[in-house]
Design a protein around this motif. Structure first.
Motif, short mmCIF file in Angstrom:
data_model
loop_
_atom_site.label_atom_id
_atom_site.label_comp_id
_atom_site.label_asym_id
_atom_site.label_seq_id
_atom_site.Cartn_x
_atom_site.Cartn_y
_atom_site.Cartn_z
N ARG A 180 -3.55 8.81 9.05
CA ARG A 180 -2.76 7.63 8.70
C ARG A 180 -2.69 6.66 9.88
NH1 ARG A 180 2.98 7.25 5.55
NH2 ARG A 180 1.80 8.58 4.14
N LEU A 224 -5.78 4.63 9.85
CA LEU A 224 -5.75 3.60 8.81
C LEU A 224 -4.95 2.39 9.24
CD1 LEU A 224 -5.34 5.62 5.47
CD2 LEU A 224 -7.42 4.97 6.68
N GLN A 225 -3.85 2.62 9.94
CA GLN A 225 -3.04 1.49 10.42
C GLN A 225 -3.85 0.63 11.39
OE1 GLN A 225 -0.31 0.80 9.06
NE2 GLN A 225 0.78 2.63 8.45
N ASN A 245 -11.03 7.73 3.90
CA ASN A 245 -10.13 6.61 3.67
C ASN A 245 -9.88 6.46 2.16
OD1 ASN A 245 -8.81 4.15 3.50
ND2 ASN A 245 -10.53 2.94 4.23
N VAL A 288 -8.46 -1.37 3.12
CA VAL A 288 -8.27 -0.90 4.49
C VAL A 288 -9.70 -0.77 5.04
CG1 VAL A 288 -7.47 0.96 5.99
CG2 VAL A 288 -6.12 0.31 3.98
N ARG A 307 -6.64 -1.75 9.89
CA ARG A 307 -6.17 -3.03 9.34
C ARG A 307 -6.06 -4.11 10.41
NH1 ARG A 307 -1.02 -1.94 5.74
NH2 ARG A 307 -1.62 -3.95 4.85
N LEU A 325 0.83 -1.20 0.00
CA LEU A 325 0.00 0.00 0.00
C LEU A 325 0.87 1.26 0.00
CD1 LEU A 325 -2.69 -0.98 2.68
CD2 LEU A 325 -2.71 -1.42 0.22
N ASP A 326 0.39 2.26 -0.70
CA ASP A 326 1.00 3.59 -0.70
C ASP A 326 0.02 4.50 0.04
OD1 ASP A 326 1.93 6.13 -1.20
OD2 ASP A 326 2.36 5.78 -3.33
N LEU A 327 0.37 4.89 1.26
CA LEU A 327 -0.54 5.67 2.11
C LEU A 327 -0.28 7.18 2.04
CD1 LEU A 327 -0.59 3.39 5.29
CD2 LEU A 327 -2.31 3.53 3.48
#
Length: 203
Positions: A125, A128-129, A165, A171, A132, A115-117
């Protein structure tokens, strides 16, 4: 002698044109890739929650977008925020597309695509972590995600991070619900959220 109707001949010509166009597009994408001119590759994928736009940079999957977000608008945003060198290059996203197809076929529960966040920063961010970490078939509340991200009072900020998101489905912000059990808002729409949770057995 086999005779073809005009409609059959026209359909055959259209199929030939589509095939030639696909080959040309693949060749252009390959040449752009070799010349390091392809910064964002994209394709669309038909799914049970509608067509999804998939976009990737050399670093990984950078965007998944529902049709209701406006795919053309999303591509323009990627051109503005990442690079104007955006090209339809389906083969670059074959692996991601295959994983999504397996997910919707209920044979995959975890995505392992890089993934490119870059489209999320700071607290977003961080959220988002933690998204998951919510397992397939499970849900978590906005409050729980806020606490896991180290800011228990930032429930609204978690909601905002979920709403923005850049990688829905992959995600899994659809697994975040309200503390009272209500689904809450979702970038793909409430029906899409309900569909995903029901498919995963979480609703």
């Amino acid at each position: 002698m086999i005779e073809h109707t005009p409609d059959q001949v026209l359909a055959s010509l259209r199929a030939d044109d589509a095939s030639a166009l696909a080959r040309l597009r693949d060749r252009l994408a390959d040449e752009a890739d070799r010349a390091n001119l392809l910064d964002v590759a994209y394709r669309t994928l038909d799914t049970p929650v509608g067509p999804l736009l998939l976009a990737a940079t050399p670093a990984g999957l950078v965007r998944v977008a529902y049709a209701r977000e406006g795919h053309d608008a999303v591509l323009q945003d990627l051109a503005d925020r990442i690079s104007p060198r955006v090209l339809q290059a389906p083969r670059r996203l074959d692996s991601v597309a295959r994983q999504l197809e397996e997910y919707f076929a209920r044979t995959r529960t975890v995505f392992d695509a890089p993934l490119d966040l870059r489209l999320a920063s700071g607290f977003r961010r961080e959220v988002l972590q933690h998204l998951r970490e919510i397992a397939y078939g499970s849900t978590g509340s906005y409050a729980q995600v806020a606490a896991a991200a180290g800011s228990p009072r930032a429930v609204r900020a978690v909601g905002s991070a979920c709403a923005r998101n850049p990688l829905p489905v992959v995600v899994p912000c659809h697994r975040v619900i309200r503390s009272d059990g209500a689904l809450g808002d979702y970038v793909g729409g409430t029906e899409a959220k309900r569909t995903l949770l029901a498919m995963e057995g979480a609703a």
